[in-house]
Design a protein around this motif. Structure first.
Motif, PDB file in Angstrom:
ATOM      1  N   LEU A  70       0.950  -1.267   0.281  1.00  0.00           N
ATOM      2  CA  LEU A  70      -0.134   0.349   0.272  1.00  0.00           C
ATOM      3  C   LEU A  70       1.672   0.934   0.260  1.00  0.00           C
ATOM      4  N   THR A  71       2.148   1.255   0.626  1.00  0.00           N
ATOM      5  CA  THR A  71       2.738   2.484   0.361  1.00  0.00           C
ATOM      6  C   THR A  71       4.604   2.364  -0.294  1.00  0.00           C
ATOM      7  N   GLN A  72       4.088   1.452  -1.162  1.00  0.00           N
ATOM      8  CA  GLN A  72       5.100   1.373  -1.958  1.00  0.00           C
ATOM      9  C   GLN A  72       4.976   1.002  -3.578  1.00  0.00           C
ATOM     10  N   ALA A  73       3.481   1.377  -3.914  1.00  0.00           N
ATOM     11  CA  ALA A  73       3.228   0.960  -4.396  1.00  0.00           C
ATOM     12  C   ALA A  73       3.453   0.706  -6.155  1.00  0.00           C
ATOM     13  N   GLU A  74       3.466   2.159  -6.228  1.00  0.00           N
ATOM     14  CA  GLU A  74       4.797   2.639  -8.103  1.00  0.00           C
ATOM     15  C   GLU A  74       6.082   1.129  -7.743  1.00  0.00           C
ATOM     16  N   ALA A  75       6.757   1.282  -7.032  1.00  0.00           N
ATOM     17  CA  ALA A  75       7.859   0.542  -7.261  1.00  0.00           C
ATOM     18  C   ALA A  75       7.246  -1.033  -7.475  1.00  0.00           C
ATOM     19  N   MET A  76       6.325  -2.239  -6.716  1.00  0.00           N
ATOM     20  CA  MET A  76       6.007  -3.166  -6.542  1.00  0.00           C
ATOM     21  C   MET A  76       5.303  -3.478  -7.935  1.00  0.00           C
ATOM     22  N   GLY A  77       4.476  -2.474  -7.820  1.00  0.00           N
ATOM     23  CA  GLY A  77       3.717  -2.379  -9.858  1.00  0.00           C
ATOM     24  C   GLY A  77       4.630  -2.225 -10.807  1.00  0.00           C
ATOM     25  N   GLY A  78       5.986  -1.598 -10.635  1.00  0.00           N
ATOM     26  CA  GLY A  78       7.680  -1.744 -11.773  1.00  0.00           C
ATOM     27  C   GLY A  78       7.153  -3.142 -11.846  1.00  0.00           C
ATOM     28  N   TYR A  79       8.069  -3.923 -10.636  1.00  0.00           N
ATOM     29  CA  TYR A  79       8.067  -5.492 -10.607  1.00  0.00           C
ATOM     30  C   TYR A  79       6.846  -6.044 -11.064  1.00  0.00           C
ATOM     31  N   ALA A  80       6.167  -6.322 -10.410  1.00  0.00           N
ATOM     32  CA  ALA A  80       5.074  -7.210 -11.147  1.00  0.00           C
ATOM     33  C   ALA A  80       5.131  -6.795 -12.109  1.00  0.00           C
ATOM     34  N   ALA A  81       4.195  -5.880 -13.096  1.00  0.00           N
ATOM     35  CA  ALA A  81       4.438  -5.385 -13.886  1.00  0.00           C
ATOM     36  C   ALA A  81       5.839  -6.248 -15.393  1.00  0.00           C
ATOM     37  N   SER A  82       6.979  -5.895 -14.437  1.00  0.00           N
ATOM     38  CA  SER A  82       8.269  -6.878 -15.062  1.00  0.00           C
ATOM     39  C   SER A  82       8.149  -8.572 -15.536  1.00  0.00           C
ATOM     40  N   LYS A  83       6.909  -8.888 -14.382  1.00  0.00           N
ATOM     41  CA  LYS A  83       6.972 -10.649 -14.425  1.00  0.00           C
ATOM     42  C   LYS A  83       5.622 -11.102 -14.722  1.00  0.00           C
ATOM     43  N   GLY A  84       4.659  -9.885 -15.896  1.00  0.00           N
ATOM     44  CA  GLY A  84       3.919  -9.911 -16.904  1.00  0.00           C
ATOM     45  C   GLY A  84       2.474  -9.733 -16.480  1.00  0.00           C
ATOM     46  N   VAL A  85       2.526  -8.953 -14.859  1.00  0.00           N
ATOM     47  CA  VAL A  85       1.445  -9.068 -14.153  1.00  0.00           C
ATOM     48  C   VAL A  85       0.412  -7.694 -14.985  1.00  0.00           C
ATOM     49  N   PRO A  86      -0.876  -8.310 -15.460  1.00  0.00           N
ATOM     50  CA  PRO A  86      -1.625  -7.067 -15.786  1.00  0.00           C
ATOM     51  C   PRO A  86      -1.793  -5.883 -15.094  1.00  0.00           C
ATOM     52  N   SER A  87      -2.268  -4.957 -15.149  1.00  0.00           N
ATOM     53  CA  SER A  87      -2.896  -3.631 -14.467  1.00  0.00           C
ATOM     54  C   SER A  87      -1.837  -3.575 -13.189  1.00  0.00           C
ATOM     55  N   ALA A  88      -0.276  -4.028 -12.616  1.00  0.00           N
ATOM     56  CA  ALA A  88      -0.147  -4.293 -12.085  1.00  0.00           C
ATOM     57  C   ALA A  88       0.299  -3.070 -11.046  1.00  0.00           C
ATOM     58  N   ARG A  89       0.315  -1.856 -10.554  1.00  0.00           N
ATOM     59  CA  ARG A  89      -0.526  -0.951  -9.758  1.00  0.00           C
ATOM     60  C   ARG A  89      -1.368  -1.601  -9.359  1.00  0.00           C
ATOM     61  N   LEU A  90      -2.164  -1.329 -10.089  1.00  0.00           N
ATOM     62  CA  LEU A  90      -3.734  -1.851  -8.993  1.00  0.00           C
ATOM     63  C   LEU A  90      -3.823  -3.084  -8.684  1.00  0.00           C
ATOM     64  N   ALA A  91      -3.245  -3.660  -9.324  1.00  0.00           N
ATOM     65  CA  ALA A  91      -2.880  -5.672  -8.759  1.00  0.00           C
ATOM     66  C   ALA A  91      -2.161  -4.953  -7.047  1.00  0.00           C
ATOM     67  N   VAL A  92      -1.418  -4.960  -6.983  1.00  0.00           N
ATOM     68  CA  VAL A  92      -0.418  -4.931  -6.280  1.00  0.00           C
ATOM     69  C   VAL A  92      -1.740  -3.858  -4.980  1.00  0.00           C
ATOM     70  N   LEU A  93      -2.256  -2.595  -5.025  1.00  0.00           N
ATOM     71  CA  LEU A  93      -3.516  -1.938  -4.048  1.00  0.00           C
ATOM     72  C   LEU A  93      -3.846  -2.777  -3.869  1.00  0.00           C
ATOM     73  N   GLY A  94      -5.175  -3.907  -5.214  1.00  0.00           N
ATOM     74  CA  GLY A  94      -5.525  -4.791  -4.870  1.00  0.00           C
ATOM     75  C   GLY A  94      -4.754  -5.697  -3.934  1.00  0.00           C
ATOM     76  N   THR A  95      -3.834  -5.924  -4.525  1.00  0.00           N
ATOM     77  CA  THR A  95      -3.437  -7.641  -3.220  1.00  0.00           C
ATOM     78  C   THR A  95      -3.405  -6.623  -1.021  1.00  0.00           C
ATOM     79  N   GLY A  96      -2.878  -5.503  -1.627  1.00  0.00           N
ATOM     80  CA  GLY A  96      -2.886  -5.060  -0.535  1.00  0.00           C
ATOM     81  C   GLY A  96      -4.074  -4.769   0.265  1.00  0.00           C
ATOM     82  N   VAL A  97      -4.478  -4.651  -0.185  1.00  0.00           N
ATOM     83  CA  VAL A  97      -6.264  -4.466   0.398  1.00  0.00           C
ATOM     84  C   VAL A  97      -6.068  -6.295   1.075  1.00  0.00           C
ATOM     85  N   LEU A  98      -6.193  -7.028   0.092  1.00  0.00           N
ATOM     86  CA  LEU A  98      -6.709  -8.268   0.560  1.00  0.00           C
ATOM     87  C   LEU A  98      -5.274  -8.848   1.441  1.00  0.00           C
ATOM     88  N   LEU A  99      -4.518  -8.621   1.335  1.00  0.00           N
ATOM     89  CA  LEU A  99      -3.560  -8.645   2.677  1.00  0.00           C
ATOM     90  C   LEU A  99      -3.765  -8.737   4.507  1.00  0.00           C
TER      91      LEU A  99
END
Length: 138
Positions: A24-53
């Motif tokens: 939730l606090t480093q969504a931009e950086a984590m989104g970049g990493y997730a995007a490099s792994k092929g995750v679609p809408s990576a920043r949104l996915a990081v925020l969503g998984t942050g809420v899930l966690l």
């Protein structure tokens, strides 16, 4: 017994709650990493998984439908293992080893979440919890 289970819940969720803060606090950086792994809408996915966690971790910690919380954490862990830690795609031995360790950690934690779900949904007296289970098994 109640105190032992509470201590176990606290120790178990520390990883998930600290990860939630990172998501939730480093969504931009984590989104970049997730995007490099092929995750679609990576920043949104990081925020969503942050809420899930966060929701899953707090649920297990506080004992508010802890069975549901364990399932929420499971829903995070299994896809993350396969999407983010696909060790079989790595050609570098060191990268492969690191991804394999994280893959196995996520799969093992997913197994623990499944056991916690069954424990919370089956046990009548959960002790130090705010609510009982949402689901009822056997």
């Amino acid at each position: 017994m109640d105190v032992v289970v509470l201590i176990g819940r606290i120790l178990f969720v520390l990883l998930f709650l600290s990860s939630a803060v990172g998501h939730l606090t480093q969504a931009e950086a984590m989104g970049g990493y997730a995007a490099s792994k092929g995750v679609p809408s990576a920043r949104l996915a990081v925020l969503g998984t942050g809420v899930l966690l966060l929701l899953g971790g707090l649920s297990v910690l506080l004992g508010i439908w802890a069975d549901l919380g364990a399932l929420l954490l499971l829903v995070f862990l299994l896809p993350t293992a396969f999407l983010m830690h696909a060790f079989w795609k790595e050609s570098d031995p060191q990268a492969r080893q690191g991804e394999m360790v994280n893959f196995n950690k996520n799969v093992a934690l997913a197994g623990a979440c499944l056991m916690l779900f069954a424990f919370f949904a089956h046990t009548r007296d959960l002790g130090l919890t705010i609510t009982g289970p949402l689901f009822h098994l056997g």
